[in-house]
Design an enzyme around this catalytic site. Structure first.
Site, PDB file in Angstrom:
ATOM      1  N   SER A 175      14.440  37.932 -25.824  1.00  0.00           N
ATOM      2  CA  SER A 175      12.984  37.786 -25.874  1.00  0.00           C
ATOM      3  C   SER A 175      12.316  38.647 -24.804  1.00  0.00           C
ATOM      4  O   SER A 175      11.334  39.349 -25.070  1.00  0.00           O
ATOM      5  CB  SER A 175      12.622  36.312 -25.689  1.00  0.00           C
ATOM      6  N   GLU A 261      14.986  40.615 -10.679  1.00  0.00           N
ATOM      7  CA  GLU A 261      14.358  39.474 -11.346  1.00  0.00           C
ATOM      8  C   GLU A 261      13.271  38.828 -10.477  1.00  0.00           C
ATOM      9  O   GLU A 261      12.207  38.476 -10.955  1.00  0.00           O
ATOM     10  CB  GLU A 261      15.430  38.437 -11.720  1.00  0.00           C
ATOM     11  N   SER A 274      -4.728  42.124  -7.153  1.00  0.00           N
ATOM     12  CA  SER A 274      -5.435  43.395  -6.959  1.00  0.00           C
ATOM     13  C   SER A 274      -6.626  43.540  -7.900  1.00  0.00           C
ATOM     14  O   SER A 274      -7.470  44.413  -7.707  1.00  0.00           O
ATOM     15  CB  SER A 274      -4.483  44.574  -7.177  1.00  0.00           C
ATOM     16  N   ARG A 456      21.111  23.510   1.668  1.00  0.00           N
ATOM     17  CA  ARG A 456      20.375  23.273   0.432  1.00  0.00           C
ATOM     18  C   ARG A 456      21.294  22.624  -0.597  1.00  0.00           C
ATOM     19  O   ARG A 456      22.502  22.555  -0.403  1.00  0.00           O
ATOM     20  CB  ARG A 456      19.798  24.584  -0.105  1.00  0.00           C
TER      21      ARG A 456
END
Lengths: 543, 385
Positions: A175, A261, A274, A456
């Site tokens: 996709s 990514e 911007s 984490r």
């Protein structure tokens, strides 16, 4: 191609088809943009709910709500849903709506493929979410729990969810690649005659560069997960030392995809900011051409810094030094962008409607995320930071207060153009202030936790981390609940309100503001004649 | 007039920005630690210094940028009647703010590279410890003195960390940061660590040493340390390694050389005694008592204390075909694990007595009344082929 154009031309006087078939069969860029945006909003809440499960469990030390394995499913799925379901589709939604209108094109270059690009996604997400949902009802082993990075050998221990996850990633990749091809084809072939490349709005520029990143790295991800698939089901040993493979090779391949990514998720955000800042500063964007070059430099650098995600795997010294220096270089073009935004505001005539508030918040908080990114680049210090909450704080500052805040800013900026009505300014400002306050309560203390030594991806922690985890969780619930205000704003704005003018904002420049609000179903069926007063970056400024 | 105005506002803004920065970076110290540890090694102190240098650089840049921005936000607003200027570029400014950041980066890169080079120089060690990560425990092997043992989460934390255990974590000493067998090292000695894993990737991290290293199956990573001060230092696995990733802590005890030598002697004696224990005949009561302990420490995480397992990944042992079936097959699975499942090979993790006792226990508990007795000597014979 010619057939499609002829068809488009045939029915340009008709409105959209009615009923559900309008949305299933549509080839209209605005309809498809809406589909993407609605889907992204839905996934934002699905992923958000998962985040709240995580933060609820981490509210206090001890396990109160979920088993550790389910906790790991939540962290894994939260990331996959937010990245592939919320942020990426939302940006593609913006591209669909805005790129043709900004370059003076009647639609996307490949409208049928456009339809297909979107409609793959709901099927991919059904596949991705199915094991988790079935697992909640006690069927099967639940969703993937090895983190969104799917590092082997751990990911190879995933149960039935494994093949589901990988095929979903494949579908999402297809996709994304189709969407990217479409955007490139539209920008390069469909611009109005006088819309030269260096007259294009920065949002279009950032998306053009992002689309090339997508085409370059999505196949790499597909390759990596396919190797996982064959390791698991067909006896290959790409990533198993026992068979001559190397688990670290997966990390190299994954991050060769993964680092571009993360820029795929931030470059279009730079584009949106911007657009917004010059509008509300009533002053042209400072350093337009250097913004374009900075974006291109960041995109280039994104391909050569991947191993900074894996400094602790035990790389040769030379590689560590190289990846450190290359990563630090990213601060230069990123700094140029921040300086240019601030200089655009300098000596402007600013007003602070909701989109501008979000954009200012973006500049401050994204910069904080950039600072922690610079700190993480320093290899010896990264030996401490790596895989702690400091990293979690860093990437949520760049992705939530970066990418997501830019998306929300863009939504407030363009929603009058989409619906034809002004949104509720008061509610929008409430949404902004609550979100900005709570998001910092949520993520800033995570810096402290990471520095104090909390790893984490742990479901439970020692009591020395209790205070800041509790504060962070309170922030999470505040931030999550505040987002319901956004739904209220959107709902109100779609249903009615004060009529929006064509230009909407006093300082707005660009072709999208030359068409009525709401934008007609078909715009620019004949290419507009463009003069300097219409474009955001007229020729006399662009040198 | 306007110029002065700008300066006054900028001074006020800079004060406000500094106050906010102080508020978020310093004030929260009152609540809990907010900064990185300085640690107990030269490397960790170097890392801390680098961390502080770059933090200060970021703070200074941040204060300048945000001061400029908020000064503009205050002064250059339409509601104050400010007219927008129309300038849109300045080559000079743009070159300047490209060059200056590059210079800052070079200044930062130099000490960072220097520290990194010291860290990667692992030669000249006085002793070597091999660390192997398992789901979810650490194995330590002292290559010089032959000592080896497994280190797992302590029983008190393990009980309290169960879902809805009802035990207040604050009442457990060093909750989740305590182990049964800590790794003991001498101070003032260059220790080389060889770090690897047996199943998935783990990461060995004790913050006061100043680094963490991934433990990767099939590969061996090197790291080193010289600890200056005696003490008990705690850390955790830092790479997601499955459901109990949060529950495989590290406890490192640094002792002065003499005390360390005494500890080594004690450990060597323990290992000799254990070797004797393998050869003697154990009674059923002895095996059952020890077996229950071993089972609860090692097996119950997955198979559960009542032997009922956790469907679907972790099968029940109570009444299972394996725990009540042929003994030899059961021994093989326990020793070597089962491919494609989370069941690992325990042959290299536990000693012969532990495995014999755990087997005896699982074959006789919860109504699995096979009556089988497994002797440590039997396990030793099978293990040695």
């Amino acid at each position: 191609m010619s057939e499609t154009t002829a068809h488009m031309h045939d029915d340009h006087d008709h409105g959209p088809a009615s009923g559900i078939m309008r949305w299933i069969t549509t080839t209209n860029h605005k309809d498809i943009g809406t589909l993407y945006l609605v889907f992204a909003l839905l996934m934002f809440f699905v992923g958000g709910l998962m985040a709240l499960v995580i933060r609820a469990e981490l509210f206090m030390p001890g396990l109160q709500l979920v088993e550790p394995d389910f906790f790991n499913q939540m962290t894994t799925m939260h990331a996959l849903v937010m990245i592939f379901g919320a942020v990426m589709p939302a940006f593609v939604g913006f591209a669909n709506w805005m790129v043709p209108m900004m370059v003076g094109a009647p639609d996307m270059a490949l409208p049928r493929m456009n339809n297909w690009s979107f409609w793959i996604i709901p099927f991919a997400f059904t596949m991705l979410l199915l094991p988790l949902v079935l697992g909640i009802f006690g069927i099967g082993g639940g969703g993937p729990a090895s983190g969104w990075t799917l590092y082997p050998p751990l990911s190879l221990q995933t149960g039935d969810a494994f093949a589901f996850t990988i095929f979903a990633v494949h579908m999402l990749g297809i996709s994304s690649i189709m969407g990217a091809i479409n955007i490139i084809a539209t920008i390069l072939n469909m611009r109005a005659p006088d819309m030269t490349l260096l007259r294009m709005p920065l949002f279009v520029w950032t998306w053009l560069i992002t689309a090339f990143l997508l085409i370059a790295v999505m196949p790499v991800l597909a390759g990596a997960v396919t190797m996982l698939l064959t390791d698991r089901f067909f006896g290959t040993t790409f990533f198993s030392a026992a068979g001559g493979g190397d688990p670290v090779m997966f990390q190299h391949i994954f991050w060769f995809f993964g680092h571009p990514e993360v820029y795929i998720m931030i470059l279009p955000a730079f584009g949106i900011i911007s657009e917004i800042i010059p509008t509300f500063a009533r002053k042209p964007l400072f350093g337009y051409t250097s913004m374009v070059y900075a974006t291109a430099s960041i995109a280039f650098l994104s391909f050569i810094v991947w191993a900074h995600h894996m400094f602790t795997v035990g790389m040769p010294l030379g590689a560590e030094i190289y990846f450190m220096l290359a990563t630090m270089m990213i601060a230069v073009p990123t700094g140029v962008k921040v300086f240019n935004w601030v200089t655009t505001m300098w000596k402007g005539a600013m007003t602070f409607e909701t989109p501008m508030l979000w954009a200012i918040s973006f500049v401050v908080l994204f910069t904080i995320g950039g600072f922690s990114g610079l700190m993480l680049a320093i290899v010896p210090v990264d030996f401490q930071y790596h895989d702690t909450y400091f990293v979690v704080a860093h990437f949520h500052y760049v992705l939530v207060t970066g990418a997501v805040f830019a998306l929300i800013a863009g939504m407030y900026y363009w929603i009058p153009k989409w619906t034809g009505y002004m949104y509720n300014e008061k509610l929008g400002k409430w949404h902004f202030w609550l979100s900005t306050i709570f998001v910092n309560i949520l993520f800033f203390p995570q810096h402290y936790l990471g520095l104090a030594g909390m790893p984490r991806r742990i479901p439970d922690y020692s009591v020395q981390f209790a205070e800041f985890n509790m504060i962070s969780s309170i922030g999470a619930f505040g931030f999550g609940i505040s987002q319901l205000l956004m739904v209220a704003v959107i709902w109100q704005c779609v249903r009615g309100g004060k009529k929006a003018s064509a230009r909407v904002w006093e300082g707005a420049r660009g072709l999208e503001w030359t068409v009525p609000s709401p934008a007609p179903y078909h715009t620019f069926e004949t290419p507009p004649a463009i003069d300097d007063s219409m474009v955001a970056h007229p020729d006399d400024l662009a040198h | 007039m306007r110029k002065e105005n700008t300066v006054i506002v900028a001074i006020a803004v800079v004060a406000a920005v500094i106050a906010v920065t102080w508020g978020i970076l310093v004030a929260p110290r009152a609540l809990a630690p907010v900064n990185m540890t300085q640690g107990v090694t030269q490397f960790s102190r170097d890392v801390y210094d680098l961390h502080m240098i770059i933090l200060w650089i970021c703070i200074v840049i941040g204060v300048l940028v945000f001061t400029a921005m908020f000064t503009a936000i205050f002064l250059h607003r339409k509601s104050r009647g400010h007219e927008a200027a129309q300038f849109s570029h300045s080559t000079k400014a743009e070159i300047l703010w490209t060059i200056i950041p590059i210079a800052i980066l070079v200044v930062m890169a130099y000490p960072a590279t220097k520290t990194l080079i010291t860290m990667e120089t692992t030669g000249g060690a006085d002793m070597t410890i091999k660390i192997t990560g398992y789901q979810w425990k650490w194995k330590y092997e002292y290559l010089d003195s032959g000592i080896e043992f497994i280190s797992t989460l302590d029983a008190a934390s393990n009980e309290a960390r169960q879902l809805k255990s009802g035990i207040d974590p604050a009442s457990v000493p060093d909750y989740l940061l305590n182990v049964d067998n800590p790794v003991v090292v001498p101070t003032g000695t260059k220790i080389r660590f060889l770090i690897t894993a047996d199943d998935v990737i783990h990461a060995w991290w004790v913050p006061v040493l100043g680094w963490k290293r991934d433990a990767i199956p099939g590969f061996i990573n090197e790291a080193w340390t010289i600890i200056d001060e005696p003490g008990t230092y705690r850390g955790q696995c830092a790479e997601l390694c499955g459901k109990d990733h949060g529950f495989m802590p590290i406890v490192l005890i640094a002792k002065p050389k003499a005390e360390y030598d005494a500890w080594v002697a004690g450990q060597q004696q323990r290992m000799a005694q254990e070797a004797e224990q393998v050869q003697r005949i154990w009674s059923k009561a002895e095996l059952m008592t020890k077996g229950e302990d071993v089972y609860n420490a090692q097996c119950a995480t997955c198979h559960q204390p009542d032997g009922k397992g956790l469907a679907p990944a972790f099968p029940a042992l109570a009444g299972s075909g394996i725990a009540t079936g042929p003994l030899r097959q059961h021994i093989d699975i326990v020793l070597n694990g089962r491919d494609g499942t989370a069941m690992q090979g325990w042959g290299k993790l536990l000693n012969e007595q532990d495995i014999a006792a755990a087997l005896t226990y699982t074959r006789n508990a919860w109504g699995n009344d096979t009556g089988d007795l497994v002797q440590p000597s039997t396990i030793a014979k099978i293990k040695n082929g």
